[in-house]
Design a protein around this motif. Structure first.
Motif, mmCIF file in Angstrom:
data_model
loop_
_atom_site.group_PDB
_atom_site.id
_atom_site.type_symbol
_atom_site.label_atom_id
_atom_site.label_comp_id
_atom_site.label_asym_id
_atom_site.label_seq_id
_atom_site.Cartn_x
_atom_site.Cartn_y
_atom_site.Cartn_z
ATOM 1 N N LEU A 97 23.486 -29.825 30.342
ATOM 2 C CA LEU A 97 23.049 -29.075 29.160
ATOM 3 C C LEU A 97 21.594 -28.627 29.286
ATOM 4 O O LEU A 97 21.236 -27.518 28.866
ATOM 5 N N VAL A 98 20.765 -29.477 29.864
ATOM 6 C CA VAL A 98 19.365 -29.099 30.086
ATOM 7 C C VAL A 98 19.275 -27.882 30.993
ATOM 8 O O VAL A 98 18.546 -26.915 30.722
ATOM 9 N N VAL A 99 20.030 -27.911 32.094
ATOM 10 C CA VAL A 99 20.003 -26.791 33.043
ATOM 11 C C VAL A 99 20.684 -25.562 32.460
ATOM 12 O O VAL A 99 20.186 -24.433 32.604
ATOM 13 N N ARG A 100 21.792 -25.776 31.779
ATOM 14 C CA ARG A 100 22.577 -24.658 31.243
ATOM 15 C C ARG A 100 21.808 -23.876 30.193
ATOM 16 O O ARG A 100 21.977 -22.649 30.065
ATOM 17 N N THR A 101 20.965 -24.535 29.420
ATOM 18 C CA THR A 101 20.223 -23.868 28.340
ATOM 19 C C THR A 101 18.815 -23.460 28.769
ATOM 20 O O THR A 101 17.990 -23.132 27.927
ATOM 21 N N GLY A 102 18.564 -23.461 30.074
ATOM 22 C CA GLY A 102 17.220 -23.149 30.551
ATOM 23 C C GLY A 102 16.738 -21.764 30.187
ATOM 24 O O GLY A 102 15.538 -21.543 29.991
ATOM 25 N N ARG A 103 17.646 -20.792 30.066
ATOM 26 C CA ARG A 103 17.251 -19.418 29.744
ATOM 27 C C ARG A 103 17.500 -19.078 28.280
ATOM 28 O O ARG A 103 17.254 -17.952 27.851
ATOM 29 N N SER A 104 18.024 -20.045 27.509
ATOM 30 C CA SER A 104 18.355 -19.795 26.108
ATOM 31 C C SER A 104 17.166 -20.095 25.215
ATOM 32 O O SER A 104 16.096 -20.508 25.675
ATOM 33 N N ASN A 105 17.386 -19.892 23.931
ATOM 34 C CA ASN A 105 16.365 -20.250 22.955
ATOM 35 C C ASN A 105 15.999 -21.718 23.105
ATOM 36 O O ASN A 105 16.852 -22.562 23.384
ATOM 37 N N MET A 106 14.735 -22.037 22.878
ATOM 38 C CA MET A 106 14.243 -23.385 23.094
ATOM 39 C C MET A 106 15.015 -24.419 22.279
ATOM 40 O O MET A 106 15.203 -25.564 22.703
ATOM 41 N N ALA A 107 15.503 -24.036 21.119
ATOM 42 C CA ALA A 107 16.198 -24.988 20.246
ATOM 43 C C ALA A 107 17.483 -25.504 20.880
ATOM 44 O O ALA A 107 17.942 -26.602 20.552
ATOM 45 N N PHE A 108 18.072 -24.726 21.798
ATOM 46 C CA PHE A 108 19.333 -25.138 22.388
ATOM 47 C C PHE A 108 19.200 -26.370 23.278
ATOM 48 O O PHE A 108 20.201 -27.034 23.579
ATOM 49 N N LEU B 182 15.044 -36.272 32.761
ATOM 50 C CA LEU B 182 15.644 -35.218 31.945
ATOM 51 C C LEU B 182 14.573 -34.372 31.264
ATOM 52 O O LEU B 182 14.696 -33.142 31.182
ATOM 53 N N VAL B 183 13.517 -35.012 30.777
ATOM 54 C CA VAL B 183 12.455 -34.286 30.080
ATOM 55 C C VAL B 183 11.726 -33.351 31.037
ATOM 56 O O VAL B 183 11.485 -32.166 30.724
ATOM 57 N N VAL B 184 11.369 -33.846 32.219
ATOM 58 C CA VAL B 184 10.673 -32.997 33.200
ATOM 59 C C VAL B 184 11.599 -31.892 33.701
ATOM 60 O O VAL B 184 11.161 -30.752 33.924
ATOM 61 N N LEU B 185 12.875 -32.213 33.863
ATOM 62 C CA LEU B 185 13.835 -31.190 34.279
ATOM 63 C C LEU B 185 13.926 -30.079 33.249
ATOM 64 O O LEU B 185 14.088 -28.896 33.597
ATOM 65 N N ALA B 186 13.809 -30.425 31.976
ATOM 66 C CA ALA B 186 13.826 -29.410 30.919
ATOM 67 C C ALA B 186 12.652 -28.449 31.055
ATOM 68 O O ALA B 186 12.765 -27.257 30.737
ATOM 69 N N VAL B 187 11.527 -28.950 31.538
ATOM 70 C CA VAL B 187 10.349 -28.093 31.738
ATOM 71 C C VAL B 187 10.555 -27.191 32.952
ATOM 72 O O VAL B 187 10.340 -25.970 32.892
ATOM 73 N N LEU B 188 10.991 -27.769 34.076
ATOM 74 C CA LEU B 188 11.095 -27.001 35.319
ATOM 75 C C LEU B 188 12.174 -25.932 35.257
ATOM 76 O O LEU B 188 12.025 -24.858 35.859
ATOM 77 N N THR B 189 13.266 -26.196 34.547
ATOM 78 C CA THR B 189 14.343 -25.210 34.495
ATOM 79 C C THR B 189 14.003 -24.020 33.600
ATOM 80 O O THR B 189 14.683 -22.999 33.657
ATOM 81 N N ALA B 190 12.988 -24.151 32.774
ATOM 82 C CA ALA B 190 12.601 -23.043 31.891
ATOM 83 C C ALA B 190 11.274 -22.408 32.292
ATOM 84 O O ALA B 190 10.890 -21.378 31.729
ATOM 85 N N TYR B 191 10.591 -23.000 33.252
ATOM 86 C CA TYR B 191 9.237 -22.538 33.566
ATOM 87 C C TYR B 191 9.214 -21.098 34.067
ATOM 88 O O TYR B 191 8.298 -20.327 33.739
ATOM 89 N N ARG B 192 10.217 -20.708 34.840
ATOM 90 C CA ARG B 192 10.226 -19.361 35.403
ATOM 91 C C ARG B 192 10.288 -18.294 34.313
ATOM 92 O O ARG B 192 9.770 -17.190 34.484
ATOM 93 N N HIS B 193 10.911 -18.632 33.183
ATOM 94 C CA HIS B 193 11.107 -17.660 32.115
ATOM 95 C C HIS B 193 10.045 -17.762 31.011
ATOM 96 O O HIS B 193 9.766 -16.790 30.330
#
Length: 505
Positions: free
Chosen positions: A161-172, A197-208
């Motif tokens: 879910l963390v990876v899947r929502t990486g490009r979605s709205n932050m609330a997801f 999991l918390v750091v992964l949430a940052v790295l999967t969204a950092y590009r966007h």
């Protein structure tokens, strides 16, 4: 041509995705067959959790008091997995509960495939699933009725879910918080992987989102913490968190031995993850399609992702080295290897090379991992066959006596229809007020209780609690109150031994 998926080095066409799903189904079939080939009667932990689940279930449904406070020494909340296991056991027995664990482990492999495909591509996803499905811990937990399999599944679900929502709205990203918190409730040791999991949430969204992705990690971490706090408040006192996880008693197992065993159980996958992390840090794509000019993740993000995922595989061994105990390490290594598997899949894909230049190298790595996993899981999954022992005990126990049994959870589970939980005394510890008025504890308590003929039946098989066994055996020598009535041999991977049963005259 559509944009290349994030962090990918090749293009996933519809045909490759469809082929990937077919190959994933084949891998899941292999995993299921290799797990189901493991057979045996209930292990001590399985018997403990299922038997306690029956008492907890009766408490939930009918308000029946539980015989002991299971939450005081369980390493997971007793009203989660034990209740589920007891519900299944009531209809399908031990085999049904083990099949539930298999479904959880198959789901974990499927979520790993989906997560890795999202992060990289189909080839890396297949590599991750192929290496993970053949691990000793994966095969073992797939036919083992404890809360390790559901906890691992919930961690995989949260990571996906963390990876899947990486490009979605932050609330997801909040969707990942409930399964993460629930994983910690099912097995307290799962909390070790919340920072990942918390750091992964940052790295999967950092590009966007750039530095705004830090807020995404804060949101996820705060949500998990809030849910855990709420759960603790509702559950009340849980002494098992301290006794089994945060303040566990230190052992005497050597760090070198634990490192060697961890390397045997997951070394190939870890090396593949290390190679994949290095290759990914040096180059974002393999260059199979050099005409694609899309921007790739920067080197800092690539290196950070590799360090995070590969380094997570070291958490369980490091923590148990700190505690000085190897207990359950053969299972716990699988939790960290779940997070390292995406990088291992990437490493396998890089090893094969562009356009499948060296497929034999990937096949060798997969076959070696699978072979080690098959052999090691079979060696670990070797329990004493308790069926003859339980059958004999059924003829000499009832709802009135007091019984001493090594690993008492096994007979207490199988004989719960004719005995109660508190009628069974374990050989792990004991306090006893003797007939002479003195108070004893430890091995001396067992000696005094046997001299006083406190137990109606005594069952020992050796190897689990040697000090208590020796104390009981010495007290039985020349004791006119007991007679050795049965010696039931059994064989495990550790050798041959026997259940010895004494009955009070």
């Amino acid at each position: 041509m559509p944009d290349v998926p994030e962090s990918a080095w090749s293009f996933d066409a519809r045909r490759s995705v469809r082929l990937g799903r077919i190959l994933l189904a084949c891998l899941l079939l292999v995993q299921a067959v290799l797990s189901l080939r493991l057979r045996g009667t209930a292990f001590e932990d399985e018997a403990l959790y299922i038997a306690s689940g029956h008492y907890e279930l009766a408490n939930v449904l009918h308000g029946t008091p539980v015989p002991v406070d299971f939450g005081a020494y369980f390493s997971g909340y007793p009203k989660f997995y034990p209740v589920l296991a007891a519900s299944v056991d009531s209809h399908f027995g031990l085999t049904g509960v083990r099949v539930v664990s298999l479904f959880f482990m198959l789901g974990t492999t499927g979520l790993l495939y989906a997560m890795t495909r999202r992060m990289f591509n189909v080839r890396a996803a297949l590599g991750a699933a192929a290496l993970f499905c053949g691990l000793q811990s994966t095969l073992y937990l797939g036919n083992f009725a404890t809360y390790d399999a559901p906890a691992l599944f919930l961690l995989a679900l949260s990571a996906w879910l963390v990876v899947r929502t990486g490009r979605s709205n932050m609330a997801f990203v909040l969707l990942a918080a409930p399964p993460a918190a629930l994983a910690c409730g099912v097995k307290y040791a799962a909390a070790l992987y919340m920072p990942t999991l918390v750091v992964l949430a940052v790295l999967t969204a950092y590009r966007h989102r750039g530095w705004r992705s830090l807020l995404r990690g804060v949101v996820l971490g705060a949500a998990i913490a809030a849910l855990l706090g709420l759960g603790l408040k509702l559950a009340g006192s849980l002494g098992g968190i301290s006794g089994t996880t945060t303040n566990r008693a230190h052992g005497t197992d050597s760090a070198l031995r634990m490192l060697q065993d961890s390397a045997n159980w997951g070394g190939l996958l870890f090396l593949a993850a290390l190679g994949g992390s290095i290759a990914y840090g040096l180059r974002a794509r393999m260059g199979e399609m050099p005409w694609i000019g899309n921007a790739t993740p920067g080197p800092l993000r690539r290196v950070s992702l590799g360090v995070l995922l590969t380094g997570t595989a070291l958490l369980a061994p490091a923590y148990q080295i700190h505690l000085g105990t190897e207990i359950s390490l053969y299972k716990h290594v699988g939790f960290g290897l779940l997070f390292a598997a995406p990088m291992a899949g990437l490493g396998l894909a890089r090893l094969v090379g562009p356009h499948f230049r060296n497929p034999q190298l990937g096949i060798i790595l997969f076959v070696a991992t699978l072979t080690f996993g098959m052999v090691q899981s079979h060696e670990e999954y070797s329990f004493p066959n308790s069926k003859p022992m339980v059958a004999y005990l059924r003829t000499v126990v009832n709802h009135k006596g007091i019984y001493l049994a090594e690993e008492q959870e096994v007979p207490a589970y199988y004989l719960r229809d004719v005995t109660g939980w508190n009628q069974w005394q374990t050989t792990f510890l004991m306090d006893y007020q003797a007939k002479d008025g003195k108070h004893y504890s430890g091995p001396a308590a067992f000696s005094a209780a046997v001299r006083d003929a406190h137990f109606d039946v005594i069952e020992l098989h050796g190897g689990v609690t040697p000090d208590a066994d020796q104390a009981v055996t010495d007290a039985l020598k020349g004791n006119p109150h007991y007679r050795l009535t049965a010696v039931i041999p059994y064989t495990t991977s550790s050798g041959t031994s026997a259940f010895r049963i004494w009955v009070k005259q």
